[in-house]
Design a protein around this motif. Structure first.
Motif, PDB file in Angstrom:
ATOM      1  N   SER A   1      -6.528   6.891   6.157  1.00  0.00           N
ATOM      2  CA  SER A   1      -6.915   6.043   5.025  1.00  0.00           C
ATOM      3  C   SER A   1      -6.150   4.721   5.034  1.00  0.00           C
TER       4      SER A   1
ATOM      5  N   LEU B   1       0.815  -1.220   0.000  1.00  0.00           N
ATOM      6  CA  LEU B   1       0.000   0.000   0.000  1.00  0.00           C
ATOM      7  C   LEU B   1       0.851   1.274   0.000  1.00  0.00           C
TER       8      LEU B   1
ATOM      9  N   GLN C   1      -7.556   2.594   7.772  1.00  0.00           N
ATOM     10  CA  GLN C   1      -8.869   2.067   7.401  1.00  0.00           C
ATOM     11  C   GLN C   1      -8.741   0.896   6.431  1.00  0.00           C
ATOM     12  N   MET C   2      -7.862   1.014   5.440  1.00  0.00           N
ATOM     13  CA  MET C   2      -7.665  -0.092   4.493  1.00  0.00           C
ATOM     14  C   MET C   2      -7.121  -1.327   5.193  1.00  0.00           C
TER      15      MET C   2
ATOM     16  N   ALA D   1      -8.778  -5.084   5.705  1.00  0.00           N
ATOM     17  CA  ALA D   1      -8.043  -6.302   5.334  1.00  0.00           C
ATOM     18  C   ALA D   1      -7.972  -7.304   6.485  1.00  0.00           C
TER      19      ALA D   1
END
Length: 81
Positions: A58, A10, A61-62, A66
């Motif tokens: 962000s 990411l 949150q991702m 997951a």
């Protein structure tokens, strides 16, 4: 799930100095919690945190999404060196 690899996938495109980027999984007392420390140079950490912490929120949150399949809580700390 390999949380180190997931967060590296990411954030690697966001930073300038990809060689200075590292992620460590730290142990906690709670078996359902995963603590990730993201280490980078100060400019890249500032980029990862973003204005008012929007980018960091962000990313958190991702990673939270997951980890839901395994019922884990993810805590991410950004540190510079």
């Amino acid at each position: 799930m390999n949380y180190e690899k997931t967060i590296l996938d990411l954030i690697t495109p966001i930073v300038d100095d990809k060689d200075s980027l590292s992620v460590k999984v730290m142990s906690t007392l709670n078996e359902n919690e995963v603590l990730l420390h993201v280490y980078a140079n100060s400019d890249d950490v500032a980029r990862l945190i973003g204005r008012r912490g929007m980018m960091a929120s962000s990313i958190r949150q991702m990673m939270s999404i997951a980890s839901r399949k395994e019922n884990k809580m993810i805590t991410i700390k950004f540190e510079s060196y």
